[in-house]
Design a protein around this motif. Structure first.
Motif, short mmCIF file in Angstrom:
data_model
loop_
_atom_site.label_atom_id
_atom_site.label_comp_id
_atom_site.label_asym_id
_atom_site.label_seq_id
_atom_site.Cartn_x
_atom_site.Cartn_y
_atom_site.Cartn_z
N UNK A 15 -11.57 6.01 6.20
CA UNK A 15 -11.22 7.15 5.77
C UNK A 15 -10.14 7.07 4.74
N UNK A 16 -9.94 7.88 3.78
CA UNK A 16 -8.92 7.86 2.87
C UNK A 16 -9.14 7.11 1.59
N UNK A 17 -9.56 7.68 0.47
CA UNK A 17 -9.66 6.70 -0.61
C UNK A 17 -8.44 6.47 -1.46
N UNK A 18 -8.23 5.58 -2.15
CA UNK A 18 -6.87 5.14 -2.74
C UNK A 18 -6.25 6.49 -3.56
N UNK A 19 -7.26 7.17 -4.04
CA UNK A 19 -6.49 8.50 -4.82
C UNK A 19 -6.00 9.39 -3.54
N UNK A 20 -6.64 9.73 -2.52
CA UNK A 20 -6.01 10.52 -1.31
C UNK A 20 -4.93 9.75 -0.70
N UNK A 27 2.99 13.61 -1.61
CA UNK A 27 3.13 14.70 -1.28
C UNK A 27 4.26 14.52 0.02
N UNK A 28 4.31 13.44 0.81
CA UNK A 28 4.87 13.25 1.93
C UNK A 28 6.29 12.60 1.68
N UNK A 29 6.38 12.33 0.39
CA UNK A 29 7.59 11.51 -0.25
C UNK A 29 7.89 10.20 0.57
N UNK A 30 6.45 9.57 0.69
CA UNK A 30 6.42 8.06 1.20
C UNK A 30 6.13 7.18 0.23
N UNK A 31 6.61 5.91 0.42
CA UNK A 31 5.87 4.92 -0.55
C UNK A 31 4.51 4.75 -0.24
N UNK A 32 3.66 3.84 -0.83
CA UNK A 32 2.23 3.61 -0.57
C UNK A 32 2.03 2.98 0.60
N UNK A 33 3.02 1.81 0.92
CA UNK A 33 2.96 0.97 2.18
C UNK A 33 3.40 1.94 3.23
N UNK A 34 4.47 2.77 3.22
CA UNK A 34 4.58 3.79 4.21
C UNK A 34 3.56 4.56 4.52
N UNK A 35 2.75 5.06 3.68
CA UNK A 35 1.83 5.82 3.83
C UNK A 35 0.57 5.32 4.77
N UNK A 39 -1.26 6.10 8.20
CA UNK A 39 -2.54 5.95 8.48
C UNK A 39 -3.02 5.12 9.58
N UNK A 40 -2.59 4.00 9.44
CA UNK A 40 -3.02 2.73 10.34
C UNK A 40 -2.65 3.15 11.77
N UNK A 41 -1.52 3.57 11.87
CA UNK A 41 -0.83 3.95 13.30
C UNK A 41 -1.72 5.22 13.78
N UNK A 77 -5.21 -0.45 -3.27
CA UNK A 77 -6.30 -1.76 -2.54
C UNK A 77 -5.32 -2.60 -2.13
N UNK A 78 -4.68 -3.49 -3.04
CA UNK A 78 -3.98 -4.45 -2.69
C UNK A 78 -3.06 -4.09 -1.65
N UNK A 79 -2.19 -3.20 -1.69
CA UNK A 79 -1.32 -2.94 -0.81
C UNK A 79 -2.02 -2.68 0.77
N UNK A 80 -3.14 -2.02 0.72
CA UNK A 80 -4.04 -1.75 1.86
C UNK A 80 -4.23 -3.36 2.55
N UNK A 81 -4.61 -4.27 1.71
CA UNK A 81 -4.89 -5.61 2.25
C UNK A 81 -3.56 -6.19 2.70
N UNK A 82 -2.53 -5.92 2.25
CA UNK A 82 -1.42 -6.88 2.63
C UNK A 82 -0.68 -5.99 3.81
#
Length: 103
Positions: A15-20, A27-35, A39-41, A77-82
């Motif tokens: 779930x959750x596309x890169x755009x989402x 919206x949540x004022x998070x970095x992409x890695x934090x987001x 989501x993983x948690x 995508x790259x951050x998701x892999x990381x």
């Protein structure tokens, strides 16, 4: 995501596309890695690579000008892999690209 995992713990949640992800981070004022970590948690197991359409910026400007940029898509995508989240990807082709775009 948490409610789904609680109701069906064995389900692989894709779930959750890169755009989402990018929108959720903004919206949540998070970095992409934090987001992505949140989501993983919450139980997300992998991300769909939707929102790509085509990753050539010239074509993307014609086809998906209001969508996230090619660079933003790749960064998520790259951050998701990381962060340990696998992804899938689809590419739209056979419409306006030329042989030069394909190479």
């Amino acid at each position: 995501a948490m409610a789904i995992k609680e109701a069906a713990p064995g389900v692989h949640l894709h779930a959750f596309s890169p755009e989402e992800v990018l929108y959720g981070a903004q919206v949540s004022k998070r970095t992409v890695p934090e987001m992505l970590r949140a989501l993983r948690k919450a139980g997300v197991d992998s991300l769909p690579g939707t929102s790509a359409e085509i990753l050539d910026d010239e074509l993307r400007a014609r086809l998906a000008a209001a969508r996230l940029s090619s660079r933003q898509w790749r960064d998520v995508i790259e951050t998701a892999h990381e962060e340990g989240l696998p992804t899938t990807s689809t590419m739209m082709y056979g419409h306006v690209e030329t042989p030069e775009h394909i190479a």
